[in-house]
Write an enzyme that holds these catalytic residues in place. Structure first.
Site, PDB file in Angstrom:
ATOM      1  N   TYR A   1     -10.667   4.582  19.154  1.00  0.00           N
ATOM      2  CA  TYR A   1     -10.668   3.305  18.433  1.00  0.00           C
ATOM      3  C   TYR A   1      -9.826   2.266  19.187  1.00  0.00           C
ATOM      4  O   TYR A   1     -10.284   1.183  19.537  1.00  0.00           O
ATOM      5  CB  TYR A   1     -10.109   3.527  17.023  1.00  0.00           C
ATOM      6  N   GLN A   2      -8.554   2.642  19.496  1.00  0.00           N
ATOM      7  CA  GLN A   2      -7.635   1.639  20.070  1.00  0.00           C
ATOM      8  C   GLN A   2      -8.131   1.133  21.429  1.00  0.00           C
ATOM      9  O   GLN A   2      -8.017  -0.048  21.751  1.00  0.00           O
ATOM     10  CB  GLN A   2      -6.241   2.250  20.256  1.00  0.00           C
TER      11      GLN A   2
ATOM     12  N   ASP B   1      -7.413  -5.772  14.131  1.00  0.00           N
ATOM     13  CA  ASP B   1      -7.299  -4.322  13.999  1.00  0.00           C
ATOM     14  C   ASP B   1      -6.787  -4.046  12.586  1.00  0.00           C
ATOM     15  O   ASP B   1      -5.630  -3.709  12.373  1.00  0.00           O
ATOM     16  CB  ASP B   1      -6.315  -3.797  15.052  1.00  0.00           C
TER      17      ASP B   1
ATOM     18  N   GLU C   1       1.357  -8.603  11.691  1.00  0.00           N
ATOM     19  CA  GLU C   1       1.153  -7.428  10.801  1.00  0.00           C
ATOM     20  C   GLU C   1       1.853  -7.742   9.485  1.00  0.00           C
ATOM     21  O   GLU C   1       2.999  -8.200   9.470  1.00  0.00           O
ATOM     22  CB  GLU C   1       1.766  -6.196  11.472  1.00  0.00           C
TER      23      GLU C   1
ATOM     24  N   ASP D   1       0.543  -0.184  13.937  1.00  0.00           N
ATOM     25  CA  ASP D   1       0.943   1.079  14.563  1.00  0.00           C
ATOM     26  C   ASP D   1       1.319   0.892  16.036  1.00  0.00           C
ATOM     27  O   ASP D   1       2.009   1.725  16.611  1.00  0.00           O
ATOM     28  CB  ASP D   1      -0.207   2.099  14.435  1.00  0.00           C
TER      29      ASP D   1
ATOM     30  N   GLN E   1       0.852  -1.199   0.000  1.00  0.00           N
ATOM     31  CA  GLN E   1       0.000   0.000   0.000  1.00  0.00           C
ATOM     32  C   GLN E   1       0.884   1.245   0.000  1.00  0.00           C
ATOM     33  O   GLN E   1       2.058   1.205   0.351  1.00  0.00           O
ATOM     34  CB  GLN E   1      -0.885   0.011   1.250  1.00  0.00           C
TER      35      GLN E   1
ATOM     36  N   TYR F   1     -12.967   9.094  10.734  1.00  0.00           N
ATOM     37  CA  TYR F   1     -13.353   7.957   9.885  1.00  0.00           C
ATOM     38  C   TYR F   1     -14.628   8.335   9.137  1.00  0.00           C
ATOM     39  O   TYR F   1     -15.449   9.102   9.656  1.00  0.00           O
ATOM     40  CB  TYR F   1     -13.613   6.706  10.732  1.00  0.00           C
TER      41      TYR F   1
ATOM     42  N   ASP G   1       1.381 -12.740   6.622  1.00  0.00           N
ATOM     43  CA  ASP G   1      -0.051 -12.804   6.336  1.00  0.00           C
ATOM     44  C   ASP G   1      -0.773 -13.522   7.480  1.00  0.00           C
ATOM     45  O   ASP G   1      -0.450 -14.667   7.823  1.00  0.00           O
ATOM     46  CB  ASP G   1      -0.244 -13.576   5.015  1.00  0.00           C
ATOM     47  N   ALA G   2      -1.742 -12.840   8.058  1.00  0.00           N
ATOM     48  CA  ALA G   2      -2.450 -13.395   9.224  1.00  0.00           C
ATOM     49  C   ALA G   2      -3.224 -14.662   8.876  1.00  0.00           C
ATOM     50  O   ALA G   2      -3.429 -15.530   9.732  1.00  0.00           O
ATOM     51  CB  ALA G   2      -3.402 -12.349   9.787  1.00  0.00           C
TER      52      ALA G   2
HETATM   53  N1  JFQ Z   1      -4.990   0.661  14.088  1.00  0.00           N
HETATM   54  C1  JFQ Z   1      -5.522   1.782  13.386  1.00  0.00           C
HETATM   55  C2  JFQ Z   1      -6.941   1.603  12.979  1.00  0.00           C
HETATM   56  C3  JFQ Z   1      -7.112   0.818  11.732  1.00  0.00           C
HETATM   57  N2  JFQ Z   1      -8.517   0.561  11.534  1.00  0.00           N
HETATM   58  C4  JFQ Z   1      -9.179   1.008  10.328  1.00  0.00           C
HETATM   59  C5  JFQ Z   1      -8.664   2.311   9.797  1.00  0.00           C
HETATM   60  C6  JFQ Z   1      -9.433   2.727   8.544  1.00  0.00           C
HETATM   61  C7  JFQ Z   1     -10.937   2.773   8.763  1.00  0.00           C
HETATM   62  N3  JFQ Z   1     -11.647   3.106   7.557  1.00  0.00           N
HETATM   63  C8  JFQ Z   1     -11.429   1.474   9.339  1.00  0.00           C
HETATM   64  C9  JFQ Z   1     -10.675   1.091  10.593  1.00  0.00           C
END
Ligand code: JFQ
Length: 292
Positions: free
Chosen positions: A64-65, A159, A109, A89, A34, A228, A140-141
């Site tokens: 989020y975290q 995540d 990851e 991250d 990416q 988001y 690859d998970a």
């Molecule tokens: N660990 C960082 C959060 C990653 N989660 C995604 C990021 C992008 C969003 N559209 C959906 C959740």
């Protein structure tokens, strides 16, 4: 810096875009998986963007975290072995580190460059890698889980980024089946589950798969992340049969967990009231009324 057209044409949220004022571009590069961009924004701190999609900002990453971590980890008495899928991250690692009962933290990851970039530009998140319980697996998970021993984990946290890039396979049934096999009896999964405003069909499909795969309980929770799309993001909380679980009123309330500050920072978002508020009665808004 990223063309507006790319934003408007993203199939995950057609016709809408979100913009942040850029103070300074800090990093731009491309991994085998990416495009990676980090910039300093005027009002949200540093921002991580993968393939044109905001992944996290310093200001609102806590919403989020903390939720993706404590919703599952507080729902079982004493989590010991935890797996993170994605999460390069390090923010989820920082949050898991608050739980003293945890003995091992595996993280799988796929993109080493994301890890390296976050260690440089997001010290408040990559601090998670400093915990001695963390064991990093870059790959690859899907393969990682296929090779994991059966019944190893108390909790698995997915995540990931959105299911339109390297994370595509992480919303399909075979992946959920490998997760169920890797969980202990009574183990729990917390999986990213997009926006209830934008992705009701995808959520319905994931709910159906999870209800078939996890016989304990399946709930949908959400949190507010202003950067988001649609300003919210959801999670699927799934329990493998074998032990009673209550996601809404945690058996392991975060307030009782020692080391709340061991991760270097107090919690900024999650608490027991936020936990209870975050679960949506699946029969109600918005799954019924919003279906186009
Ligand atoms: N660990 C960082 C959060 C990653 N989660 C995604 C990021 C992008 C969003 N559209 C959906 C959740």
């Amino acid at each position: 810096k990223t063309s507006k057209m790319q934003y408007y044409n993203n199939p995950m949220w057609p016709g809408e875009a979100h913009s942040l004022k850029v103070e300074k571009i800090l990093y731009q590069g491309k991994s085998p998986y990416q495009e990676i961009l980090v910039f300093e924004s005027s009002t949200y701190g540093n921002v991580l963007v993968l393939d044109g999609i905001v992944q996290l900002t310093d200001k609102d990453e806590c919403a989020y975290q903390e939720m993706v971590t404590h919703l599952p980890l507080c729902s079982i008495p004493s989590p010991k072995n935890v797996l993170v899928v994605g999460g390069g991250d390090g923010g989820v690692l920082r949050e898991i580190a608050r739980h003293d009962s945890v003995e091992t933290i595996d993280i799988c990851e796929i993109d080493q460059l994301v890890i390296d970039v976050c260690k440089e530009f997001f010290p408040n998140l990559s601090i998670g890698y400093k915990d001695p319980r963390v064991r990093l697996h870059v790959g690859d998970a899907v393969d990682f889980l296929r090779n994991s021993p059966e019944g190893k984990y108390d909790a698995i946290i997915v995540d990931s980024s959105d299911p339109i890039g390297p994370a595509q396979a992480l919303v399909e049934k075979p992946f959920f089946q490998t997760i169920a096999r890797a969980l202990k009896s009574g183990g729990v999964l917390c999986n990213l589950a997009e926006s209830m405003w934008l992705h009701t069909h995808l959520i319905q499909d994931m709910l159906a798969i999870c209800r078939q795969t996890f016989k304990g309980a399946v709930h949908y929770a959400w949190t507010s992340v202003p950067t988001y799309p649609s300003g919210v993001i959801g999670f699927l909380l799934c329990a493998k049969e074998g032990r009673p679980v209550n996601f809404l009123t945690p058996v392991n309330p975060i307030e009782k967990i020692q080391g709340a500050t061991k991760a270097g920072k107090e919690l900024r978002f999650y608490n027991s009231e936020v936990c209870a508020m975050s679960f949506v009665a699946l029969a109600a808004f918005p799954f019924q009324r919003l279906r186009p």
